[in-house]
Design an enzyme around this catalytic site. Structure first.
Site, PDB file in Angstrom:
ATOM      1  N   LYS A   1       0.914  -1.525  -0.006  1.00  0.00           N
ATOM      2  CA  LYS A   1      -0.030   0.127   0.082  1.00  0.00           C
ATOM      3  C   LYS A   1       0.513   1.299   0.155  1.00  0.00           C
ATOM      4  O   LYS A   1       1.462   1.297   1.203  1.00  0.00           O
ATOM      5  CB  LYS A   1      -1.314   0.094   1.420  1.00  0.00           C
ATOM      6  CG  LYS A   1      -2.271   0.795   1.107  1.00  0.00           C
ATOM      7  CD  LYS A   1      -2.624   0.998   2.208  1.00  0.00           C
ATOM      8  CE  LYS A   1      -1.954   2.331   3.141  1.00  0.00           C
ATOM      9  NZ  LYS A   1      -1.816   4.071   3.102  1.00  0.00           N
TER      10      LYS A   1
ATOM     11  N   GLU B   1      10.286   1.116  10.726  1.00  0.00           N
ATOM     12  CA  GLU B   1      10.860   1.560  10.504  1.00  0.00           C
ATOM     13  C   GLU B   1       9.817   3.600  10.535  1.00  0.00           C
ATOM     14  O   GLU B   1       9.181   3.587   9.472  1.00  0.00           O
ATOM     15  CB  GLU B   1      11.407   2.052   8.644  1.00  0.00           C
ATOM     16  CG  GLU B   1      13.055   2.702   8.985  1.00  0.00           C
ATOM     17  CD  GLU B   1      12.709   4.023   8.365  1.00  0.00           C
ATOM     18  OE1 GLU B   1      12.921   5.172   9.655  1.00  0.00           O
ATOM     19  OE2 GLU B   1      13.167   4.711   7.040  1.00  0.00           O
TER      20      GLU B   1
ATOM     21  N   GLU C   1       9.138  15.094  16.020  1.00  0.00           N
ATOM     22  CA  GLU C   1       9.586  15.432  14.681  1.00  0.00           C
ATOM     23  C   GLU C   1       8.539  16.714  14.054  1.00  0.00           C
ATOM     24  O   GLU C   1       7.702  16.047  13.806  1.00  0.00           O
ATOM     25  CB  GLU C   1       9.238  13.657  14.025  1.00  0.00           C
ATOM     26  CG  GLU C   1       9.551  13.549  12.530  1.00  0.00           C
ATOM     27  CD  GLU C   1      10.245  12.160  12.143  1.00  0.00           C
ATOM     28  OE1 GLU C   1       8.736  11.560  11.854  1.00  0.00           O
ATOM     29  OE2 GLU C   1      11.017  11.692  11.452  1.00  0.00           O
TER      30      GLU C   1
ATOM     31  N   CYS D   1      13.445  11.117   7.820  1.00  0.00           N
ATOM     32  CA  CYS D   1      13.100  10.264   8.973  1.00  0.00           C
ATOM     33  C   CYS D   1      14.330  10.777   9.222  1.00  0.00           C
ATOM     34  O   CYS D   1      14.546  10.864  10.405  1.00  0.00           O
ATOM     35  CB  CYS D   1      13.033   9.283   8.753  1.00  0.00           C
ATOM     36  SG  CYS D   1      14.055   8.155   7.696  1.00  0.00           S
TER      37      CYS D   1
HETATM   38  O1  TXE Z   1       2.511   9.560   8.612  1.00  0.00           O
HETATM   39  P1  TXE Z   1       1.636   8.014   8.716  1.00  0.00           P
HETATM   40  P2  TXE Z   1       1.251  10.889   7.478  1.00  0.00           P
HETATM   41  C1  TXE Z   1       5.639  11.150  10.554  1.00  0.00           C
HETATM   42  C2  TXE Z   1       6.196  12.668   9.993  1.00  0.00           C
HETATM   43  C3  TXE Z   1       4.796  13.278   9.294  1.00  0.00           C
HETATM   44  C4  TXE Z   1       4.165  12.339  10.068  1.00  0.00           C
HETATM   45  C5  TXE Z   1       2.996  12.066   9.899  1.00  0.00           C
HETATM   46  O2  TXE Z   1       6.637  13.084  11.166  1.00  0.00           O
HETATM   47  O3  TXE Z   1       4.830  14.458  10.208  1.00  0.00           O
HETATM   48  O4  TXE Z   1       4.742  10.946  10.294  1.00  0.00           O
HETATM   49  O5  TXE Z   1       2.364  11.540   8.462  1.00  0.00           O
HETATM   50  C6  TXE Z   1      -0.364   4.452   6.424  1.00  0.00           C
HETATM   51  N1  TXE Z   1      -2.897   1.284   9.714  1.00  0.00           N
HETATM   52  N2  TXE Z   1       6.462  10.405   8.753  1.00  0.00           N
HETATM   53  O6  TXE Z   1       0.621  10.939   8.612  1.00  0.00           O
HETATM   54  O7  TXE Z   1       0.044   8.061   8.467  1.00  0.00           O
HETATM   55  C7  TXE Z   1      -0.980   5.894   5.316  1.00  0.00           C
HETATM   56  O8  TXE Z   1      -1.980   5.324   5.002  1.00  0.00           O
HETATM   57  C8  TXE Z   1      -1.999   0.671   9.030  1.00  0.00           C
HETATM   58  C9  TXE Z   1       8.069   9.565   9.151  1.00  0.00           C
HETATM   59  O9  TXE Z   1       1.434  11.355   6.099  1.00  0.00           O
HETATM   60  O10 TXE Z   1       1.834   6.793   9.366  1.00  0.00           O
HETATM   61  C10 TXE Z   1       0.884   6.059   4.805  1.00  0.00           C
HETATM   62  O11 TXE Z   1       0.755   4.692   3.946  1.00  0.00           O
HETATM   63  N3  TXE Z   1      -0.833   1.685   8.052  1.00  0.00           N
HETATM   64  C11 TXE Z   1       7.748   9.262   7.675  1.00  0.00           C
HETATM   65  C12 TXE Z   1       2.197   5.088   5.542  1.00  0.00           C
HETATM   66  O12 TXE Z   1       0.609   4.477   6.966  1.00  0.00           O
HETATM   67  C13 TXE Z   1      -1.710   3.461   8.065  1.00  0.00           C
HETATM   68  C14 TXE Z   1       7.329   8.908   6.865  1.00  0.00           C
HETATM   69  C15 TXE Z   1       1.794   6.608   6.092  1.00  0.00           C
HETATM   70  O13 TXE Z   1       1.403   7.472   6.713  1.00  0.00           O
HETATM   71  C16 TXE Z   1      -2.825   3.758   9.166  1.00  0.00           C
HETATM   72  C17 TXE Z   1       6.114   9.208   6.302  1.00  0.00           C
HETATM   73  C18 TXE Z   1      -3.157   2.524   9.816  1.00  0.00           C
HETATM   74  N4  TXE Z   1      -4.441   3.064  11.198  1.00  0.00           N
HETATM   75  C19 TXE Z   1       5.620   9.653   8.198  1.00  0.00           C
HETATM   76  N5  TXE Z   1      -2.892   5.313   9.453  1.00  0.00           N
HETATM   77  C20 TXE Z   1       9.449   8.178   8.290  1.00  0.00           C
HETATM   78  N6  TXE Z   1       9.303   7.272   8.590  1.00  0.00           N
HETATM   79  O14 TXE Z   1       9.892   8.382   7.285  1.00  0.00           O
HETATM   80  C21 TXE Z   1      -2.080   5.849   7.649  1.00  0.00           C
HETATM   81  N7  TXE Z   1      -1.626   4.561   7.320  1.00  0.00           N
END
Ligand code: TXE
Length: 499
Positions: free
Chosen positions: A192, A268, A399, A302
């Site tokens: 996904k 990660e 973050e 990240c």
């Molecule tokens: O992340 P999400 P978001 C951090 C960064 C950012 C914050 C929010 O601080 O400001 O997260 O970003 C999927 N069950 N990072 O809200 O939601 C979602 O659809 C399963 C750090 O966009 O964590 C997407 O595919 N999956 C980071 C993925 O999770 C779920 C990179 C990441 O989105 C879900 C991105 C659920 N319940 C954001 N809810 C890094 N480590 O590099 C959402 N997703």
């Protein structure tokens, strides 16, 4: 499923792209079961560029059935390592042939500059797929010596059907980090992508198809996290889930895994990486690297070096040079060759970052530079430097995931190691010093999965990457990532012991 056609007519890239916008299940592009779609927005303008199919939990079930069938018939233990290697190498070659198109899609969808998408995202993604093509026929077990009447050996078998949930900050790159080791070891995938950046992932399905992977080996479900992501992490017939994203969602994935079939997990997650600049560092180099550390990918990395610790004797000099360097970074259209920084990925992220900037002001930090919007259209934010912070402030602890750095003065080595480790995260850290003893002793004492010395943000296909503490579980890249996707079986043979 409908088709997305886009004509790029920009100063640095001219070209046309045209591809299916459906889900990719069992080797075919299909609509979602509910026939709904997701809008894809260009962050440079805030306008919708296309719609892609929206998957639901029903589609997860359909894809899982297809993946299991492939695992039992054409993939898994049915395709040898040489065959898997050849297909991955073919995919890398196709990506290379379409590199400019993939980079342009990444810039359009994510807002990163076309130049970075060419030089880093696509180049590294191709390299990663090629690297794992090299591993596919080198997955070996061991022989354990027990006694002369026994034979014991291990097999590193594929886990089965794995779910992979990836974010929007490096869409194609994160796809390749996940896909490479999982397919090299013989697993089938339900992936996904982020709902914010599905375009390169969908285009990749056409390349995966063209490369000749058997149907069901790789399946892509564009959809939302709380529906499709949750269905993947809680699925009884998905054997493993690998996730990159927020620590908040990482927790939910672990919980869903525990509550369903105790599936194996790799996470990660976020970071708040310290970047330590000692008074014996090469100052100009430290300034350049520090800017790259926090502003690269608009701070949406990240491992971003978001806490910049500078020793008191060089603090004023560093701040002056760092400010000058920051001012020189041009914020602008991702397709403009002079742009260093494009828009943030989405309105949601833009608002989150602006809220953090406001919280820094409210909690008494000084906005040394920036702190405001850039332009009137799209989600652009000026690179921002905060000073006069205290350790408890949100901008020091959380973050931000934007072009916002805090510059903090420290006195001595013990002081900075204590402050640098004062975080729930542990993804990366950097140390700048010309004294090798000091640099390495500090690197060893930092609680982080990666410690960079006199550089930042260096990533390679063969070097493991992942977090300590709440930054994650498991390692991506390198030989280490293969362990995420193999189950070890011990086979014990009796060569003549009489019972
Ligand atoms: O992340 P999400 P978001 C951090 C960064 C950012 C914050 C929010 O601080 O400001 O997260 O970003 C999927 N069950 N990072 O809200 O939601 C979602 O659809 C399963 C750090 O966009 O964590 C997407 O595919 N999956 C980071 C993925 O999770 C779920 C990179 C990441 O989105 C879900 C991105 C659920 N319940 C954001 N809810 C890094 N480590 O590099 C959402 N997703």
């Amino acid at each position: 499923a409908s088709v997305f056609t886009h004509e790029f007519n920009t100063p640095i890239y001219k070209g046309k792209t045209s591809f299916n916008t459906g889900l990719y299940i069992n080797g075919k592009f299909v609509e979602g079961s509910d026939k709904t779609t997701i809008d894809v927005v260009n962050p440079a303008t805030g306008k919708v560029v296309t719609k892609v199919a929206e998957a639901t939990s029903k589609d997860v079930d359909i894809a899982v059935a297809a993946a299991h069938k492939a695992f039992e018939t054409t993939w898994g233990l049915n395709m040898g390592g040489a065959g898997r290697s050849r297909l991955l190498a073919k995919l890398a070659q196709l990506m290379e042939e379409h590199q400019q198109e993939l980079a342009a899609l990444e810039a359009l969808d994510n807002g990163k500059t076309f130049t970075w998408a060419m030089d880093l995202d696509t180049t590294f993604a191709i390299d990663t797929i090629r690297y794992y093509a090299g591993w596919a026929d080198k997955i070996h077990g061991q022989v354990q010596e027990t006694d002369e009447k026994k034979l014991s050996y291990t097999r590193h078998e594929p886990i089965g059907v794995v779910g992979q949930i990836i974010p929007w900050n490096f869409p194609l790159l994160m796809m390749s980090w996940k896909l490479g080791p999982a397919l090299a070891t013989g697993n089938c995938i339900i992936m996904k992508p982020s709902e914010f950046t599905p375009l390169t992932a969908i285009r990749m399905c056409e390349l995966i198809h063209e490369a000749g992977f058997p149907p069901g080996t790789f399946n892509l479900l564009t959809g939302y996290g709380h529906t499709v992501g949750a269905a993947i992490s809680g699925h009884m017939k998905i054997d493993k889930v690998a996730f990159t994203g927020s620590t908040l969602v990482g927790r939910k994935i672990m919980e869903a895994a525990a509550k369903s079939n105790l599936k194996d997990i790799t996470l990660e997650l976020g970071g708040k990486s310290p970047n330590i600049i000692f008074d014996d560092a090469d100052l100009d180099q430290a300034v350049n690297w520090a800017a790259h550390g926090i502003y690269w990918n608009h701070g949406q990395a990240c491992c971003a070096g978001s806490r910049i610790f500078v020793q008191s004797g060089i603090y004023d000099d560093f701040l002056a040079k760092f400010t000058e360097k920051t001012r020189s970074l041009k914020v602008g259209d991702p397709f403009d060759v002079d742009s260093y920084q494009g828009p943030q990925v989405s309105k949601i992220q833009y608002d989150r970052i602006m809220d953090y900037i406001q919280s820094g002001k409210d909690q008494g930090a000084t906005v040394h530079l920036g702190g405001d919007r850039n332009g009137t259209e799209g989600f652009y934010i000026n690179p921002t430097i905060f000073t006069d912070t205290t350790p408890d402030m949100k901008i020091v602890q959380e973050e931000i995931f934007g072009p916002v750095g805090v510059v903090i003065k420290f006195e001595d080595d013990e002081d900075v190691i204590r402050q640098a480790n004062d975080t729930v995260f542990g993804l990366a850290a950097a140390v700048f010093s010309q004294n090798i003893n000091r640099a390495l002793n500090t690197a060893h004492r930092l609680k982080a999965g990666t410690a960079w010395v006199n550089c930042v943000n260096q990533l390679h296909s063969n070097v493991p990457f992942g977090g300590f503490k709440q930054s994650g579980i498991g390692r991506e890249l390198g030989e280490y990532a293969l362990h995420n996707y193999t189950a070890i079986k011990s086979v014990q043979v009796n060569l003549g012991h009489i019972m």
